[in-house]
Write an enzyme that holds these catalytic residues in place. Structure first.
Site, PDB file in Angstrom:
ATOM      1  N   ILE A 140       0.942  -0.964  -0.110  1.00 16.93           N
ATOM      2  CA  ILE A 140      -0.017   0.002   0.134  1.00 16.93           C
ATOM      3  C   ILE A 140       0.768   1.058   0.111  1.00 16.93           C
ATOM      4  CG2 ILE A 140      -1.590   1.239   1.165  1.00 16.93           C
ATOM      5  CD1 ILE A 140      -2.786  -1.165   2.346  1.00 16.93           C
ATOM      6  N   PRO A 141       1.021   1.966  -1.036  1.00 18.62           N
ATOM      7  CA  PRO A 141       2.335   2.651  -1.373  1.00 18.62           C
ATOM      8  C   PRO A 141       2.260   3.928  -0.630  1.00 18.62           C
ATOM      9  CG  PRO A 141       0.859   2.749  -3.211  1.00 18.62           C
ATOM     10  CD  PRO A 141       0.562   1.527  -2.224  1.00 18.62           C
ATOM     11  N   CYS A 142       2.297   4.213   0.694  1.00 18.30           N
ATOM     12  CA  CYS A 142       2.243   5.267   1.271  1.00 18.30           C
ATOM     13  C   CYS A 142       3.634   6.258   0.941  1.00 18.30           C
ATOM     14  CB  CYS A 142       2.048   5.149   2.789  1.00 18.30           C
ATOM     15  SG  CYS A 142       3.003   4.001   3.410  1.00 18.30           S
ATOM     16  N   HIS A 143       4.860   5.383   0.572  1.00 18.06           N
ATOM     17  CA  HIS A 143       6.080   6.160   0.445  1.00 18.06           C
ATOM     18  C   HIS A 143       5.725   7.227  -0.680  1.00 18.06           C
ATOM     19  CE1 HIS A 143       5.800   2.454  -2.255  1.00 18.06           C
ATOM     20  NE2 HIS A 143       6.307   3.441  -3.088  1.00 18.06           N
ATOM     21  N   ARG A 144       4.714   6.920  -1.468  1.00 21.87           N
ATOM     22  CA  ARG A 144       4.464   7.855  -2.595  1.00 21.87           C
ATOM     23  C   ARG A 144       3.645   9.170  -2.245  1.00 21.87           C
ATOM     24  NH1 ARG A 144       1.964   3.153  -6.441  1.00 21.87           N
ATOM     25  NH2 ARG A 144       3.955   1.754  -6.642  1.00 21.87           N
TER      26      ARG A 144
END
Length: 176
Positions: A140-144
């Site tokens: 779940i790409p919270c790094h984006r």
């Protein structure tokens, strides 16, 4: 004697091209992706908090489908995950996490963008808190998610892990 069956949480270690973190799954799907180089105790504490009365079972073979997709991503061979998830949170957290899943590979958005997408434009801080509670780093790409001015901001896995994930997706210029 109780007939209740206590389900285990299966876990495995991802060790790929310098990446080293733990993942865990319930029978329904991936439920946890840990921080880079985090100790086993971090996973153990997380399971105690969110899945009480479940035992941890190391299962490198059974976790192979999850390991394979994450490894492909870390090798730059995968941009979208298809594996099932089993994450739990408040309705607000779920809305934020589902919105995160729609951020395309190689792109970033701001916390404010996420707040607008879930139709809660005044909830930017709450969005940040929900993102910080994301149990599935990487997938779940919270790094984006970046600060409104494009600045690199907090990440449960640490800013270095966030920099590495952004670099992997070709966004290294944003982390300088």
């Amino acid at each position: 004697m109780s007939d209740l069956k206590i389900e285990g949480i299966r876990w495995a270690l991802i060790n790929e091209n310098g990446w080293n973190f733990m993942i865990a799954a319930t029978p329904k799907g991936l439920c946890y992706v840990g921080s880079q180089h985090a100790p086993y105790e971090q996973l153990e504490e997380w399971v105690k908090r969110y899945f009480p009365n479940r035992t941890l079972i190391q299962d490198e073979v059974g976790m192979q489908p999850y390991k394979a997709e994450i490894s492909e991503y870390l090798q730059g061979k995968r941009q979208v995950f298809t594996l099932p998830y089993d994450y739990h949170g408040t309705s607000f957290q779920l809305a934020v996490w589902e919105t995160l899943c729609n951020i395309p590979y190689g792109q970033t958005v701001s916390y404010s963008d996420i707040a607008h997408q879930i139709q809660k434009p005044a909830a930017v801080r709450a969005v940040g808190t929900a993102i910080g509670a994301n149990p599935l780093l990487v997938t779940i790409p919270c790094h984006r998610v970046m600060g409104k001015n494009g600045a690199l901001t907090g990440y449960r896995g640490g800013l270095e892990m966030k920099r590495q994930l952004l670099a992997l997706e070709g966004l290294l210029h944003l982390t300088n």
